[in-house]
Scaffold this motif. Structure first.
Motif, mmCIF file in Angstrom:
data_model
loop_
_atom_site.group_PDB
_atom_site.id
_atom_site.type_symbol
_atom_site.label_atom_id
_atom_site.label_comp_id
_atom_site.label_asym_id
_atom_site.label_seq_id
_atom_site.Cartn_x
_atom_site.Cartn_y
_atom_site.Cartn_z
ATOM 1 N N LEU A 87 2.475 1.588 -3.475
ATOM 2 C CA LEU A 87 1.490 2.048 -4.449
ATOM 3 C C LEU A 87 1.183 3.523 -4.257
ATOM 4 N N GLY A 88 1.169 3.985 -3.061
ATOM 5 C CA GLY A 88 0.911 5.424 -2.786
ATOM 6 C C GLY A 88 2.043 6.292 -3.317
ATOM 7 N N ARG A 89 3.277 5.835 -3.141
ATOM 8 C CA ARG A 89 4.380 6.647 -3.642
ATOM 9 C C ARG A 89 4.380 6.683 -5.167
ATOM 10 N N GLN A 90 4.024 5.584 -5.780
ATOM 11 C CA GLN A 90 3.994 5.545 -7.255
ATOM 12 C C GLN A 90 2.914 6.475 -7.799
ATOM 13 N N LEU A 91 1.788 6.538 -7.118
ATOM 14 C CA LEU A 91 0.718 7.438 -7.554
ATOM 15 C C LEU A 91 1.143 8.919 -7.418
ATOM 16 N N LYS A 92 1.870 9.193 -6.426
ATOM 17 C CA LYS A 92 2.361 10.585 -6.243
ATOM 18 C C LYS A 92 3.300 10.959 -7.359
ATOM 19 N N SER A 152 0.830 -1.210 0.000
ATOM 20 C CA SER A 152 0.000 0.000 0.000
ATOM 21 C C SER A 152 0.861 1.255 0.000
ATOM 22 N N VAL A 191 3.367 9.758 -10.436
ATOM 23 C CA VAL A 191 2.612 9.878 -11.671
ATOM 24 C C VAL A 191 1.868 11.209 -11.690
ATOM 25 N N ARG A 192 1.289 11.566 -10.635
ATOM 26 C CA ARG A 192 0.535 12.833 -10.567
ATOM 27 C C ARG A 192 1.469 14.031 -10.625
#
Length: 370
Positions: free
Chosen positions: A361-366, A358, A368-369
């Motif tokens: 996945l949170g760091r990867q979303l940051k 989790s 990308v954004r």
């Protein structure tokens, strides 16, 4: 769900049930053994009483046999005066002898105490015929018109210089004396007694406590020469301990063919052993209760780790992770503790992996954004 009992209580219940069965079986076996031993003790007591009566009577008869043997050895059967003095002395010396005499080889009474029966032909009398052959104790004789009780004759031969029987000495013993002597013995021992001959005829009876007639068991025991005790129940409801003695006169004397039956009160073995049985029962039940108490403590010690593991498993099922204690006392408890610890460790690791995924996945979303 209904509330189930604890494992320790369940084990204690089954332990107690098993212990109760064992205690009951032991008490039942002990009671039966006590009944058997109590009966045997009473039978032995009755037999000892019969032996005491037999010994007392045999000693009394033995004295008369010794007297008549001495008479036959000392008297000169050809000397009337000397023979008469011997016969009179016997009558004066013994209360059991009602008459004494000497019959010559022809069966004629040569000399008799007090002059009685002198000159009488007794050649056909059993005591004379058997007396020529050896020592003989006759059967009870009841002559018509005389004493109903009758009498018995003891006879021995007198031998001449060549060793041939030339005369017979006879002692007459009244059955009245026999009844009186045995009656006094029975009273002294506080027993009832019967004397029977080979034809089952009751010769002497002394029955103060039990008036019931002789039973078939008692008569059969006398015929079989069992010399044993019996617990006898009569059709009238009487119950007593009986003992038979096959040879009342004893082995040292010529046989008379008489058997003795002695009766004593029968006491229930439970009554006889109630005092001892009561204390032994209390002690045994106390020991059983102590054993059950020890089992309660032992069951608690054995099941405590398992109960702790069960509580730990219940918390684990509710989502609360609490590792079980390391303290176990059985292989099963150790296996259960290890399995529970492995499951909790596996769940902890699974939670860490999910948390790590989790966070990744949170760091990867940051990124990308951004």
């Amino acid at each position: 769900m209904p509330r189930l009992p604890k494992l320790s209580l369940s084990l204690t219940f089954w332990n107690g049930l098993l212990l109760s069965v064992v205690v009951g079986a032991v008490l039942l076996a002990s009671q039966r053994s006590t009944d058997h031993v109590g009966s045997r003790v009473q039978e032995d007591q009755a037999l000892r009483a019969a032996e005491a009566v037999s010994l007392t009577f045999s000693k009394a008869i033995e004295r008369e046999w010794e007297s008549i043997r001495a008479f036959a050895a000392e008297v000169d059967y050809r000397d009337y005066e000397g023979s008469r003095r011997f016969a009179d002395a016997v009558l004066a010396a013994s209360s059991s002898i009602s008459w004494a005499g000497i019959a010559n080889a022809s069966g004629i009474v040569f000399a008799g105490a007090g002059g009685a029966r002198e000159g009488e032909d007794v050649s056909q009398r059993r005591w004379f015929r058997e007396g020529l052959r050896g020592e003989n104790a006759g059967s009870v004789f009841r002559p018509n018109g005389q004493d109903e009780r009758g009498f018995i004759n003891l006879s021995v031969p007198i031998y001449n210089e060549e060793g041939d029987a030339s005369a017979v000495v006879v002692y007459r013993i009244g059955m009245a004396w026999v009844e009186g002597y045995l009656g006094q013995t029975a009273d002294a021992l506080d027993v009832d007694l019967f004397v029977i001959n080979a034809d089952d005829e009751v010769l002497v009876e002394r029955a103060r406590s039990f008036e019931a007639a002789l039973t078939e068991r008692e008569i059969t025991s006398a015929h079989l020469r069992a010399n044993r005790g019996l617990i006898v129940a009569t059709p009238e409801g009487s119950r007593f301990t009986s003992a038979t003695k096959s040879n009342l006169a004893g082995r040292a004397n010529p046989p008379m063919g008489w058997s003795l039956v002695v009766r004593v009160p029968h006491h229930s073995p439970k009554v006889l052993a109630s005092r001892e049985l009561g204390w032994s029962t209390v002690f045994f039940l106390t020991a059983a209760a102590a054993v059950l108490g020890c089992l309660v403590v032992i069951n608690g010690l054995i099941t405590r780790p398992i109960a702790s593991l069960a509580a730990c498993a219940e918390k684990f099922s509710n989502g609360e992770v609490t590792y079980p204690a390391d303290r176990v006392n059985t292989i099963e408890a150790e296996q259960l503790s290890g399995a529970l610890s492995a499951l909790q460790t596996q769940q902890k690791n699974e939670e860490r992996r999910r948390k790590s995924k989790s966070e990744l996945l949170g760091r990867q979303l940051k990124v990308v954004r951004g």
